[in-house]
Scaffold this active site. Structure first.
Site, PDB file in Angstrom:
ATOM      1  N   ASN A  10       1.069  -1.150  -0.297  1.00 24.29           N
ATOM      2  CA  ASN A  10      -0.094   0.094  -0.088  1.00 24.29           C
ATOM      3  C   ASN A  10       0.861   1.242  -0.034  1.00 24.29           C
ATOM      4  O   ASN A  10       1.736   1.533   1.004  1.00 24.29           O
ATOM      5  CB  ASN A  10      -0.827   0.077   1.185  1.00 24.29           C
ATOM      6  CG  ASN A  10      -1.832  -1.352   1.293  1.00 24.29           C
ATOM      7  OD1 ASN A  10      -2.260  -1.648   0.359  1.00 24.29           O
ATOM      8  ND2 ASN A  10      -2.009  -1.765   2.593  1.00 24.29           N
TER       9      ASN A  10
ATOM     10  N   THR B 194      -1.539   2.473   6.421  1.00 28.22           N
ATOM     11  CA  THR B 194      -1.776   3.103   7.814  1.00 28.22           C
ATOM     12  C   THR B 194      -0.562   3.251   8.508  1.00 28.22           C
ATOM     13  O   THR B 194      -0.594   3.833   9.417  1.00 28.22           O
ATOM     14  CB  THR B 194      -2.887   2.354   8.532  1.00 28.22           C
ATOM     15  OG1 THR B 194      -2.227   0.959   8.604  1.00 28.22           O
ATOM     16  CG2 THR B 194      -4.223   2.546   7.620  1.00 28.22           C
TER      17      THR B 194
ATOM     18  N   HIS C 143       6.053  -1.496   3.983  1.00 26.65           N
ATOM     19  CA  HIS C 143       6.199  -2.674   4.087  1.00 26.65           C
ATOM     20  C   HIS C 143       5.416  -3.677   3.286  1.00 26.65           C
ATOM     21  O   HIS C 143       4.363  -3.124   2.610  1.00 26.65           O
ATOM     22  CB  HIS C 143       5.292  -3.040   5.372  1.00 26.65           C
ATOM     23  CG  HIS C 143       4.160  -2.318   5.800  1.00 26.65           C
ATOM     24  ND1 HIS C 143       3.801  -0.862   6.131  1.00 26.65           N
ATOM     25  CD2 HIS C 143       2.891  -2.962   5.917  1.00 26.65           C
ATOM     26  CE1 HIS C 143       2.919  -0.748   5.978  1.00 26.65           C
ATOM     27  NE2 HIS C 143       1.858  -1.905   6.038  1.00 26.65           N
TER      28      HIS C 143
END
Length: 122
Positions: A81, A89, A94
């Site tokens: 993401n 978030t 990652h």
């Protein structure tokens, strides 16, 4: 190192090399769900160095081998993401390595396209 970052502060490293490490996701989608993370605090995958990307890729392959032995998944999803509007978030890059198992979803067609549910099945 960023003292307010959960990844910078973790000591739960399952695998590691000079530039990256792997941990199990605290909120796994499936058994064995892992995160592969560069050691340098960098928010966006597109800001990583070629060396960091190579280190991450090596750990993805090592993690897969271990997950194959321990969990025997039928398939995998790999995802990153990049940015809040993509669902990020924790703003330390990652890579999600998610083992998939036959029957974990009635119809897995579309795979990662499921980030926008109505576009998953085409």
């Amino acid at each position: 190192m960023n003292n307010s970052c959960v990844f910078c502060d973790t000591e739960e490293k399952f695998l590691e090399n000079d530039l990256a490490f792997a941990i199990y996701d605290k909120y796994p989608v499936n058994p064995g769900h892992m995160l592969i993370i560069p050691k340098r605090h960098v928010a966006d995958y597109f800001d990583t160095t070629i060396e960091e990307r190579q280190a991450i890729d090596k750990l993805i392959m090592e993690s897969r081998k271990l997950l194959d032995e321990k969990y025997k998944p039928d398939a995998y999803n790999i995802g990153i993401n990049c940015g809040e509007d993509a669902g990020q978030t924790i703003f330390h890059v990652h890579v999600h390595l998610i083992p998939r198992y036959k029957g974990d979803l009635d119809n897995p067609t579309g795979g990662v396209r499921g980030v926008i549910p109505e576009k998953r099945i085409y």
